[in-house]
Design a protein around this motif. Structure first.
Motif, PDB file in Angstrom:
ATOM      1  N   ALA A 174      -2.012  22.687  43.708  1.00 48.34           N
ATOM      2  CA  ALA A 174      -2.534  23.871  42.752  1.00 48.34           C
ATOM      3  C   ALA A 174      -1.954  24.592  42.146  1.00 48.34           C
ATOM      4  N   ALA A 175      -1.188  25.518  43.671  1.00 47.15           N
ATOM      5  CA  ALA A 175      -0.541  26.900  43.486  1.00 47.15           C
ATOM      6  C   ALA A 175       0.722  26.933  42.355  1.00 47.15           C
ATOM      7  N   VAL A 176       1.429  25.467  42.551  1.00 42.26           N
ATOM      8  CA  VAL A 176       2.223  25.568  42.129  1.00 42.26           C
ATOM      9  C   VAL A 176       2.301  25.220  40.393  1.00 42.26           C
ATOM     10  N   ARG A 177       1.199  24.574  41.036  1.00 41.66           N
ATOM     11  CA  ARG A 177       1.470  24.302  38.949  1.00 41.66           C
ATOM     12  C   ARG A 177      -0.034  25.876  38.154  1.00 41.66           C
ATOM     13  N   ALA A 178       0.140  26.209  38.942  1.00 45.34           N
ATOM     14  CA  ALA A 178      -1.059  27.504  38.779  1.00 45.34           C
ATOM     15  C   ALA A 178       0.447  28.320  38.470  1.00 45.34           C
ATOM     16  N   TRP A 179       1.555  28.299  38.658  1.00 43.70           N
ATOM     17  CA  TRP A 179       2.954  29.288  38.142  1.00 43.70           C
ATOM     18  C   TRP A 179       3.973  28.588  37.796  1.00 43.70           C
ATOM     19  N   GLY A 180       3.467  27.217  36.834  1.00 48.58           N
ATOM     20  CA  GLY A 180       3.390  26.917  35.825  1.00 48.58           C
ATOM     21  C   GLY A 180       4.752  25.400  36.119  1.00 48.58           C
ATOM     22  N   ALA A 181       5.108  25.420  37.366  1.00 45.50           N
ATOM     23  CA  ALA A 181       5.783  23.832  37.506  1.00 45.50           C
ATOM     24  C   ALA A 181       4.832  22.399  37.817  1.00 45.50           C
ATOM     25  N   GLU A 182       5.300  21.822  37.722  1.00 50.96           N
ATOM     26  CA  GLU A 182       5.006  20.542  37.887  1.00 50.96           C
ATOM     27  C   GLU A 182       5.142  19.980  39.116  1.00 50.96           C
ATOM     28  N   PRO A 183       4.251  19.714  40.495  1.00 53.75           N
ATOM     29  CA  PRO A 183       4.266  19.754  41.305  1.00 53.75           C
ATOM     30  C   PRO A 183       4.432  18.564  41.681  1.00 53.75           C
ATOM     31  N   LEU A 184       4.827  17.847  42.938  1.00 56.98           N
ATOM     32  CA  LEU A 184       5.380  16.166  43.128  1.00 56.98           C
ATOM     33  C   LEU A 184       5.542  16.148  44.550  1.00 56.98           C
ATOM     34  N   ALA A 185       5.050  14.922  45.317  1.00 57.63           N
ATOM     35  CA  ALA A 185       4.814  15.317  46.566  1.00 57.63           C
ATOM     36  C   ALA A 185       5.833  15.227  47.230  1.00 57.63           C
ATOM     37  N   TYR A 186       6.737  15.823  48.512  1.00 62.64           N
ATOM     38  CA  TYR A 186       8.185  15.547  48.956  1.00 62.64           C
ATOM     39  C   TYR A 186       7.958  14.206  50.276  1.00 62.64           C
ATOM     40  N   GLY A 187       9.122  13.977  50.704  1.00 57.67           N
ATOM     41  CA  GLY A 187       9.371  12.531  51.699  1.00 57.67           C
ATOM     42  C   GLY A 187      10.023  11.628  50.942  1.00 57.67           C
ATOM     43  N   ASP A 188       9.464  10.119  51.112  1.00 57.50           N
ATOM     44  CA  ASP A 188      10.470   9.384  50.692  1.00 57.50           C
ATOM     45  C   ASP A 188       9.592   8.574  49.081  1.00 57.50           C
ATOM     46  N   GLY A 189      10.803   8.380  48.446  1.00 62.32           N
ATOM     47  CA  GLY A 189      10.441   7.914  47.290  1.00 62.32           C
ATOM     48  C   GLY A 189      10.640   9.140  45.987  1.00 62.32           C
ATOM     49  N   LEU A 190      11.051  10.194  46.079  1.00 68.24           N
ATOM     50  CA  LEU A 190      11.285  11.388  45.118  1.00 68.24           C
ATOM     51  C   LEU A 190      12.109  10.974  44.892  1.00 68.24           C
ATOM     52  N   VAL A 191      12.906  10.157  44.320  1.00 69.50           N
ATOM     53  CA  VAL A 191      13.820   9.958  42.949  1.00 69.50           C
ATOM     54  C   VAL A 191      13.030   9.110  42.138  1.00 69.50           C
ATOM     55  N   GLU A 192      12.251   8.509  42.351  1.00 69.87           N
ATOM     56  CA  GLU A 192      11.578   7.425  41.159  1.00 69.87           C
ATOM     57  C   GLU A 192       9.380   8.906  41.062  1.00 69.87           C
TER      58      GLU A 192
END
Length: 301
Positions: A174-192
């Motif tokens: 939610a914080a990352v989104r509030a800063w204007g970015a699109e958040p994603l989880a880290y870890g396996d499968g990042l490229v996809e």
């Protein structure tokens, strides 16, 4: 004389002590401040553990905020009584007095403990974005978007007109989104996960977390020349990625206006957790144990 944090031997937090040292005095272009708050960084406990400079004894601290009480020769952009934040080039900011070689004003509405949390993170973020050439229209992937440096990089990149995708733990999306970015989880499968948002990959990638994902960032950004890390020197050598460190080409212009941006609501600083200067050992323990969101700051009454 003043009290200053110091260690005379390498080891754990127990080697830290407050000692009496002569009051410092500013050289040309510098100011001295009565320190009100000083930032604590990972480099502090690395130094204390003997992983960096080997000479002894050592003082600590490269960023601080406080009130100017002495001017160096030629200073025209500050006056005694001004509240400023900045960098202490001799690494002795965790003290009652410190000389700042680079500094900027702190607006009256900005708490000095928050101000002391800004210089290192802001400079590192801006230096990385400058080196990558992040500008309007670019798509930037930030690995580690919710930490002190990562959050600064996200906000400055968005302000430059970039599209930003940032990895972070679910609790920080939610914080990352509030800063204007699109958040994603880290870890396996990042490229996809990134390709689901940006099918063609990204233009540039910044690694702040040092979590071993440089091969994935290189793949997503189309080559090592489009990737920079501030956290993984070994990985940078292995994968041909640029590693940016603070002892060369510092983006000191990043300090200009940051206090006013925070006061105007145009930049959200990290939360701070404060410790008295006398409790510096506890501050180091908290930092090394992790789990503290935001920035650890020492305060001087």
């Amino acid at each position: 004389m003043m009290k200053a944090a110091c260690f005379r031997r390498f080891g754990g937090p127990e080697v830290l002590e407050l000692v009496d040292l002569p009051d410092p005095h500013p050289g040309p272009g510098e100011v001295r401040i009565a320190v009100r708050a000083a930032g604590v960084n990972a480099s502090d406990w690395k130094k204390r553990a003997g992983l960096m400079d080997r000479e002894l004894p050592q003082t600590l601290g490269y960023e601080a905020a406080g009130v100017v009480d002495e001017l160096g020769e030629g200073v025209r952009d500050a006056a005694v009584g001004d509240r400023v934040l900045g960098f202490c080039a001799d690494g002795a900011a965790q003290a009652e007095s410190a000389v700042l070689s680079s500094y900027a004003p702190v607006p009256p509405s900005l708490d000095l403990a928050v101000a002391a949390a800004l210089p290192a993170a802001v400079e590192t973020a801006v230096r990385a974005l400058d080196r990558l050439g992040v500008g309007g229209g670019a798509t930037l992937l930030v690995n580690g978007a919710s930490g002190n440096v990562g959050s600064a990089a996200v906000q400055f990149a968005v302000a430059r007109g970039a599209r930003v995708i940032g990895t972070a733990g679910p609790a920080n999306h939610a914080a990352v989104r509030a800063w204007g970015a699109e958040p994603l989880a880290y870890g396996d499968g990042l490229v996809e996960r990134v390709r689901a948002l940006a099918p063609g990959g990204v233009d540039l990638a910044l690694d702040v977390a040092g979590s071993g994902v440089l091969p994935e960032l290189v793949e997503l950004a189309g080559g090592p020349g489009h990737v920079l890390t501030v956290a993984d020197a070994a990985g940078a050598r292995e994968h041909g990625v640029v590693f940016s460190r603070g002892d060369s080409g510092r983006a000191l212009h990043a300090l200009d206006g940051i206090g006013a941006m925070v006061a105007a609501g145009a930049f959200t600083p990290p939360p701070v957790r404060t410790f008295p200067l006398a409790a510096i050992a506890d501050a180091h323990r908290a930092g090394e144990e992790g789990g503290t969101r935001g920035k650890i700051v020492l305060v001087v009454d």
